[in-house]
Design an enzyme around this catalytic site. Sequence first.
Site, mmCIF file in Angstrom:
data_model
loop_
_atom_site.group_PDB
_atom_site.id
_atom_site.type_symbol
_atom_site.label_atom_id
_atom_site.label_comp_id
_atom_site.label_asym_id
_atom_site.label_seq_id
_atom_site.Cartn_x
_atom_site.Cartn_y
_atom_site.Cartn_z
ATOM 1 N N GLU A 193 10.717 1.326 -4.440
ATOM 2 C CA GLU A 193 10.781 0.291 -3.401
ATOM 3 C C GLU A 193 10.986 -1.037 -4.126
ATOM 4 O OE1 GLU A 193 10.601 0.533 -0.044
ATOM 5 O OE2 GLU A 193 10.278 2.688 0.060
ATOM 6 N N CYS A 206 9.107 -8.863 0.305
ATOM 7 C CA CYS A 206 10.349 -8.256 -0.196
ATOM 8 C C CYS A 206 11.485 -8.341 0.802
ATOM 9 C CB CYS A 206 10.096 -6.816 -0.602
ATOM 10 S SG CYS A 206 9.353 -5.855 0.713
#
Length: 455
Positions: free
Chosen positions: A210, A244
């Site tokens: 990720e 993010c």
Amino acid sequence: MPQPSQMVATLRNSFNSGKTKPVAFRKKQLQSLLKMYEERKDEIMAALWTDLRKSKAESMLSELFFLTNDIKNSLYYIDSWTKPEHVEKDLANVLNSAYIQSDPYGVVLIIGSWNYPFQLTLLPLQGAIAAGNCVIIKPSEVSQASAKLMAELLPQYLDSDCYKVYDGGIPETTELLKERFDYIFYTGNTQVGKLIHAAANQFITPVTLELGGKSPCYIDDTVNINIAAKRIIWGKCLNVGQTCVAPDYILCTKEVEAKFLKAAKEAIEQFYGKNPKDSPDLPRIISDRHFQRLRELLKHGKIALGGESDASDKYIAPTILIDVKRNDPVLTEEIFGPILPIVNIDNAYEAINYINGYEKPLALYVFSNSKSNVDLFINNTSSGSVCVNDTVMQLTVDTLPFGGVGSSGMGNYHGKFSFDTFSHQKAVLYKNLGALGEKLGAARYPPATNFKGKY
Ligand code: NAD
């Protein structure tokens, strides 16, 4: 702290004993984790305040709600997720049974990041538990208060022979990665992601990565600019940009830019008052290193809004930059802070070309009331996710997978996708030994004259 080899050996013994396989055991662990969130939420929120100065509301919304909703969802569906999934068969297998069995991988390593320290470490843990694995979690050492609290709390609520916390920094993680794991789940920057991938590769260990990148945000002239600005500023200032999937930069025409600047100023004032530094709702930059990095980025282009900073408080004001050059670091590096540069383009085609000139983003935001414009973006760009007319909210739909593509990552999780990530889909063909079945399948046996098909 025990040696990594000892920890892995304990977990492997537990896994091999079959302890984590019964669904009742998995449910008990998930229920206990849910109890931990309920009983210890004040300590969790206090740690988030210490690490990032997150308000209680933000901690609840962006960390604890995610975790508790996900556990409740898993507890509700786990019986059906763990059932064999029978698949369609051809005529030759009419007497047989064919199904997919979700098998736990074994011993899993989860490496978390500092920006949402609980969510990004414990959400994958919940998926790995539901799938029946033994797990080591390695919280980020950068968010120290949260890492220490996880190391203190988890052994009080989870079976210590099956789930362990490894509270270490880079040297300790490097040691840990020499061990053989059956699955590695990593959240963090792309450079380190490559190291994790290489370490996993020595044992052909599957990974989920990720990662990060620059998530673009396109705005056209068909939108209600006040609503668009509120949603963009909210997504950019959540955790003060250290998210993010935060919108990294804006793509719009010079005309839309003027309207956006006015609306963004109003949104910032509405959320954080005239002086955002005094607001209890704006978190702080995690470390001096990241603060200095962001202050350097403020030197590019022209400050149209904000621009203030205070090193003693690791404070950077919500800032919009205009007239930025395309090779300035603020347009080539992931920003990960409350700085929003605007890139001027003349139309959607130019915006798409711009996006496609860079690495594939984790998220893409398109603000438009024109369905054909939106479809242009969805069909001609590649990104982990697309969210139309909002930012960040795609994450809250747990029936959608969350993950990147290309340099923004590989694999995904959330909801059932987490369970699937930590499960090997084992193909099972269960054949009948009766005479009729044998006759139906006889054509495969030599001599070749048994074969009645066409050549
Ligand atoms: P970080 O510094 O906390 O590092 C992440 C983890 O990697 C930590 O546990 C750390 O101990 C470990 N680590 C760091 N260097 C290592 C090394 N050399 N060897 C082994 N392990 C090492 O976090 P970060 O990388 O600064 O996080 C920010 C980045 O993560 C941004 O790029 C952001 O976009 C990305 N991110 C992605 C997601 C996502 O879900 N896709 C979520 C959050 C953050």
